[in-house]
Design a protein around this motif. Sequence first.
Motif, PDB file in Angstrom:
ATOM      1  N   CYS A 162      33.235  22.082  -8.922  1.00 53.61           N
ATOM      2  CA  CYS A 162      31.842  22.097  -8.494  1.00 53.61           C
ATOM      3  C   CYS A 162      31.599  20.923  -7.537  1.00 53.61           C
ATOM      4  CB  CYS A 162      30.901  22.030  -9.694  1.00 53.61           C
ATOM      5  SG  CYS A 162      29.185  22.343  -9.227  1.00 53.61           S
ATOM      6  N   CYS A 186      27.649  19.915  -7.258  1.00 52.91           N
ATOM      7  CA  CYS A 186      26.994  19.376  -8.448  1.00 52.91           C
ATOM      8  C   CYS A 186      26.676  17.900  -8.239  1.00 52.91           C
ATOM      9  CB  CYS A 186      27.884  19.540  -9.681  1.00 52.91           C
ATOM     10  SG  CYS A 186      28.074  21.237 -10.236  1.00 52.91           S
ATOM     11  N   THR A 187      25.568  17.448  -8.823  1.00 56.97           N
ATOM     12  CA  THR A 187      25.161  16.056  -8.643  1.00 56.97           C
ATOM     13  C   THR A 187      25.161  15.267  -9.942  1.00 56.97           C
ATOM     14  OG1 THR A 187      22.836  16.682  -8.881  1.00 56.97           O
ATOM     15  CG2 THR A 187      23.734  16.616  -6.635  1.00 56.97           C
ATOM     16  N   ASP A 188      25.501  15.921 -11.062  1.00 53.85           N
ATOM     17  CA  ASP A 188      25.504  15.219 -12.345  1.00 53.85           C
ATOM     18  C   ASP A 188      26.941  15.031 -12.827  1.00 53.85           C
ATOM     19  OD1 ASP A 188      26.226  17.750 -13.204  1.00 53.85           O
ATOM     20  OD2 ASP A 188      24.382  18.125 -14.309  1.00 53.85           O
ATOM     21  N   ARG A 194      28.988  16.950 -13.922  1.00 54.22           N
ATOM     22  CA  ARG A 194      29.862  18.094 -13.655  1.00 54.22           C
ATOM     23  C   ARG A 194      30.445  18.073 -12.238  1.00 54.22           C
ATOM     24  NH1 ARG A 194      25.449  21.796 -16.716  1.00 54.22           N
ATOM     25  NH2 ARG A 194      24.139  20.329 -15.596  1.00 54.22           N
ATOM     26  N   LYS A 195      30.013  17.124 -11.428  1.00 48.42           N
ATOM     27  CA  LYS A 195      30.518  17.028 -10.048  1.00 48.42           C
ATOM     28  C   LYS A 195      32.033  16.853 -10.070  1.00 48.42           C
ATOM     29  CE  LYS A 195      29.890  14.740  -5.626  1.00 48.42           C
ATOM     30  NZ  LYS A 195      29.558  15.966  -4.913  1.00 48.42           N
ATOM     31  N   ILE A 237      27.283  25.444 -18.390  1.00 49.57           N
ATOM     32  CA  ILE A 237      26.213  25.689 -17.422  1.00 49.57           C
ATOM     33  C   ILE A 237      24.840  25.773 -18.092  1.00 49.57           C
ATOM     34  CG2 ILE A 237      27.712  26.781 -15.717  1.00 49.57           C
ATOM     35  CD1 ILE A 237      26.489  29.508 -16.690  1.00 49.57           C
ATOM     36  N   LEU A 249      22.697  25.513 -14.907  1.00 50.69           N
ATOM     37  CA  LEU A 249      23.272  25.066 -13.646  1.00 50.69           C
ATOM     38  C   LEU A 249      23.781  26.263 -12.863  1.00 50.69           C
ATOM     39  CD1 LEU A 249      24.629  22.787 -11.798  1.00 50.69           C
ATOM     40  CD2 LEU A 249      26.673  23.239 -13.165  1.00 50.69           C
ATOM     41  N   PRO A 270      26.509  26.779 -10.376  1.00 51.77           N
ATOM     42  CA  PRO A 270      27.624  26.029  -9.803  1.00 51.77           C
ATOM     43  C   PRO A 270      27.851  26.298  -8.317  1.00 51.77           C
ATOM     44  CG  PRO A 270      28.390  27.471 -11.597  1.00 51.77           C
ATOM     45  CD  PRO A 270      26.931  27.707 -11.411  1.00 51.77           C
ATOM     46  N   GLY A 327      24.977  23.831  -7.052  1.00 52.53           N
ATOM     47  CA  GLY A 327      24.890  22.552  -7.755  1.00 52.53           C
ATOM     48  C   GLY A 327      23.516  22.234  -8.298  1.00 52.53           C
ATOM     49  N   THR A 361      20.221  22.461 -10.776  1.00 56.51           N
ATOM     50  CA  THR A 361      19.912  22.672 -12.183  1.00 56.51           C
ATOM     51  C   THR A 361      18.464  23.119 -12.292  1.00 56.51           C
ATOM     52  OG1 THR A 361      21.465  20.934 -12.784  1.00 56.51           O
ATOM     53  CG2 THR A 361      19.891  21.583 -14.456  1.00 56.51           C
TER      54      THR A 361
END
Length: 148
Positions: free
Chosen positions: A69, A72-74, A76-77, A86, A106, A108, A111, A113
């Motif tokens: 991912c 993604c910015t959290d 999970r990046k 997710i 999320l 993916p 990215g 949420t």
Amino acid sequence: MNKKKLLLATLLVLTGSAFAQTSPAGLWKTIDDKSGKERSLVRISESAGVFSGRIEKRLDPNAPANEVCVPCTDDRKGKPVDGMEIIRGVKKNTDDAALWDGGSILDPENGKTYKVRLSPADGGKKLEVRGYIGMPMLGRTQTWIRVE
């Protein structure tokens, strides 16, 4: 007397099975709301009244193996999409027994949420998954199909 006990036990088992089927817990085939195509298998599980969902398998034969991912910015990046959690933090709605909400979902692919609301339908054979920003009116709904 034994027949009455057997009947009562049967009714209790059937009632329990019906309840379990109206819970969001289980394995679900996700269906893209725009294309109508099958996207993945997501397993929703419950622990201490909190539900989470994880991608077990992507169904798109063109999906890159070992994809991560990137947007993604959290936490999970950069993590693999296969196996990714997710859905997080969903609980049974205290005002409406037919809904589970309060958590997030999320996407993916982008990215982002969103807040999430889960609503079993068709006797628990389907799950309406609504991702939204702010109020539930501002979002999208996918209908997932129970696999097991």
